[in-house]
Enzyme design. Sequence first.
Site, short mmCIF file in Angstrom:
data_model
loop_
_atom_site.label_atom_id
_atom_site.label_comp_id
_atom_site.label_asym_id
_atom_site.label_seq_id
_atom_site.Cartn_x
_atom_site.Cartn_y
_atom_site.Cartn_z
N LYS A 129 0.82 -1.22 0.00
CA LYS A 129 0.00 0.00 0.00
C LYS A 129 0.84 1.27 0.00
CE LYS A 129 -4.34 -1.95 1.37
NZ LYS A 129 -5.36 -2.19 2.38
N ARG B 297 -3.48 -10.44 4.46
CA ARG B 297 -3.88 -10.37 3.04
C ARG B 297 -2.73 -9.77 2.25
NH1 ARG B 297 -5.94 -6.84 -0.58
NH2 ARG B 297 -7.57 -7.58 -1.98
N1 HH2 Z 1 -7.33 -3.91 0.69
C1 HH2 Z 1 -7.64 -3.91 -0.63
C2 HH2 Z 1 -8.72 -4.67 -1.10
N2 HH2 Z 1 -9.44 -5.45 -0.26
N3 HH2 Z 1 -9.84 -6.30 1.91
C3 HH2 Z 1 -9.54 -6.32 3.22
N4 HH2 Z 1 -10.25 -7.09 4.07
N5 HH2 Z 1 -8.51 -5.58 3.74
C4 HH2 Z 1 -7.75 -4.77 2.95
O1 HH2 Z 1 -6.84 -4.09 3.49
C5 HH2 Z 1 -8.04 -4.70 1.55
C6 HH2 Z 1 -9.12 -5.50 1.05
C7 HH2 Z 1 -6.86 -3.06 -1.58
O2 HH2 Z 1 -5.81 -3.75 -2.15
P1 HH2 Z 1 -5.79 -4.48 -3.59
O3 HH2 Z 1 -6.85 -5.53 -3.68
O4 HH2 Z 1 -4.42 -4.95 -3.82
O5 HH2 Z 1 -6.06 -3.35 -4.67
P2 HH2 Z 1 -7.36 -2.88 -5.47
O6 HH2 Z 1 -8.38 -2.51 -4.47
O7 HH2 Z 1 -6.86 -1.72 -6.28
O8 HH2 Z 1 -7.85 -4.01 -6.33
#
Ligand code: HH2
Length: 279
Positions: free
Chosen positions: A223, A258
């Site tokens: 992040k 995660r």
């Molecule tokens: N962060 C993201 C997405 N889903 N779910 C939980 N429970 N906790 C988190 O911190 C979290 C999440 C954001 O990350 P990412 O999926 O890599 O990116 P994007 O939202 O751009 O697909």
Amino acid sequence: MLWRTSTRTFDLTRRGLIMGVLNVTPDSFSDGGRYFDPADAVARGLEMVREGADILDIGGESTRPGAVPVEAEEELRRILPVISGLKQVCDVPLSIDTMKSRVAAPAMAAGAEIINDISGLMHDPDMARVAAETGAGLVLMHMRGTPRTMQQHPAYQDVTAEVRERLEAAYHQALAAGVLPEGLVFDPGIGFGKTLEHNLELLRALPVFQVQGRPVLLGVSRKSFLGRILGNTDPAARDAPTTALTAWARQQGARILRVHAVKENAQALRMMEAILGDT
Ligand code: HH2
């Protein structure tokens, strides 16, 4: 410390879980576009299982700051072939990362067993009912606002107390809809409507988010707050600090991590657990 999903029960007392991130989107901040083709997504899922993922978290809508919302039909078009593809080739527990009950319900029917609702039941009043009816494990994350606007002016009097209060309310909302307490997991939502200082304060307070004694899930992987501290702009170059935080978070009691880089983070988790022993 047990966590129940629709088809199995994890014992998290001594062993935490690595949740591998599988974004089937064109625009996710770190892996957007790489696994947009279902065959590529299934292959990446299998690779993460080989690397030590305990759960795969499948998302069809980017939630990065400023992301444009996606219709339920499009989200389903992206994720259903990946869920059924993975079900055919492995038995890894699948989680669906969505705020919409109209996505969660078909995903559960297709074989997912966990719903990861980043809005913590704030977005869709039907989500708790779907979780209750399907027996899904339910991750309730704290987010202020929506991905599109959440980073505009995040402000709190006391970020830790306010996040805890909202998660506590979500706990009662879930139970009122018939979700079993053993199915719930809580997440302070690093980067979702929070400044760098807010994120650091939430991390310092991590054990506070074990609402009603339930496990904590943490998502810090790659992040932007890491990049702000370390002065790097490339998400893929943030795996070392992510891995350090995985070990630290486990020591602070978090049980589900995660992450994008499964192998390194699984190793960090196992090392920390060897030190923690039976404590
Ligand atoms: N962060 C993201 C997405 N889903 N779910 C939980 N429970 N906790 C988190 O911190 C979290 C999440 C954001 O990350 P990412 O999926 O890599 O990116 P994007 O939202 O751009 O697909």
